[in-house]
Write an enzyme that holds these catalytic residues in place. Sequence first.
Site, PDB file in Angstrom:
ATOM      1  N   HIS A   1      25.931 -87.289  -2.749  1.00 37.89           N
ATOM      2  CA  HIS A   1      25.087 -88.059  -1.822  1.00 37.89           C
ATOM      3  C   HIS A   1      25.895 -88.596  -0.639  1.00 37.89           C
ATOM      4  O   HIS A   1      26.301 -89.767  -0.663  1.00 37.89           O
ATOM      5  CB  HIS A   1      24.483 -89.258  -2.552  1.00 37.89           C
TER       6      HIS A   1
ATOM      7  N   GLU B   1      24.820 -89.532   2.084  1.00 37.11           N
ATOM      8  CA  GLU B   1      24.020 -90.519   2.812  1.00 37.11           C
ATOM      9  C   GLU B   1      24.267 -91.953   2.352  1.00 37.11           C
ATOM     10  O   GLU B   1      23.797 -92.893   2.985  1.00 37.11           O
ATOM     11  CB  GLU B   1      22.520 -90.174   2.704  1.00 37.11           C
TER      12      GLU B   1
ATOM     13  N   CYS C   1      21.696 -83.195  -3.923  1.00 33.89           N
ATOM     14  CA  CYS C   1      21.396 -83.530  -5.324  1.00 33.89           C
ATOM     15  C   CYS C   1      20.050 -82.931  -5.765  1.00 33.89           C
ATOM     16  O   CYS C   1      19.968 -81.718  -5.928  1.00 33.89           O
ATOM     17  CB  CYS C   1      21.481 -85.038  -5.522  1.00 33.89           C
TER      18      CYS C   1
END
Length: 205
Positions: A182, A184, A79
């Site tokens: 994302h 994560e 991002c």
Amino acid sequence: MTVIGVLALQGDVREHTDALAACGVTTVPVRRERELRSVDGLVIPGGESTTMSRLLDVFELYKPLRAALADGLPAYGSCAGMILLASTILDTRDDARHLDALDVTVRRNAFGRQVESFEADLDFAGITDRPDADPLRAVFIRAPWVESAGPDTTILATVPGGPAAGRIVAVRQNDVLATSFHPEVTGDLRVHQYFVDMVKEGTAS
Ligand code: GLN
């Protein structure tokens, strides 16, 4: 022992650190040049690219990081991290820095207000190719897209449907990887593992 740094100036440093640790590598928060020099690869997290750009100057990291990337340091930007790695950024501040490590033009906040945050199931080359592999759940938060990619980049994923169908959201050029989304935050470690494998392949010899 593979050591992967997470640029720790701003953004979701903790989530990337946890995902990398779950992939079995040693992680180091990177705020100083000497920490940058100790890592085999670097993750640039999501957050706010213009803030990170300013902090790269405050921490005197912009030049060393740019040089390390030019020298072949493997990197993964998610991002805001993708935005920073690009060679051209559209819709950013005039003074925003970029690291020129990926030959792409990215458009910041590209998905617009109505779809500021959304999720999609993606095909991701190198991760979901096997017929029995699950698609990759991608979370987009005020995300950029890759508006155009140079000839030396490989497009790994695009948006599958909806108003942004076909937009490029994951790319790789040599040892530099970037995603608009994302991984994560989903608990799915496959993108981090892909990056860890890239770093290990580079350090194996
Ligand atoms: N819109 C942010 C930027 O311009 C990126 C958002 C994110 O990293 N989740 O940097």
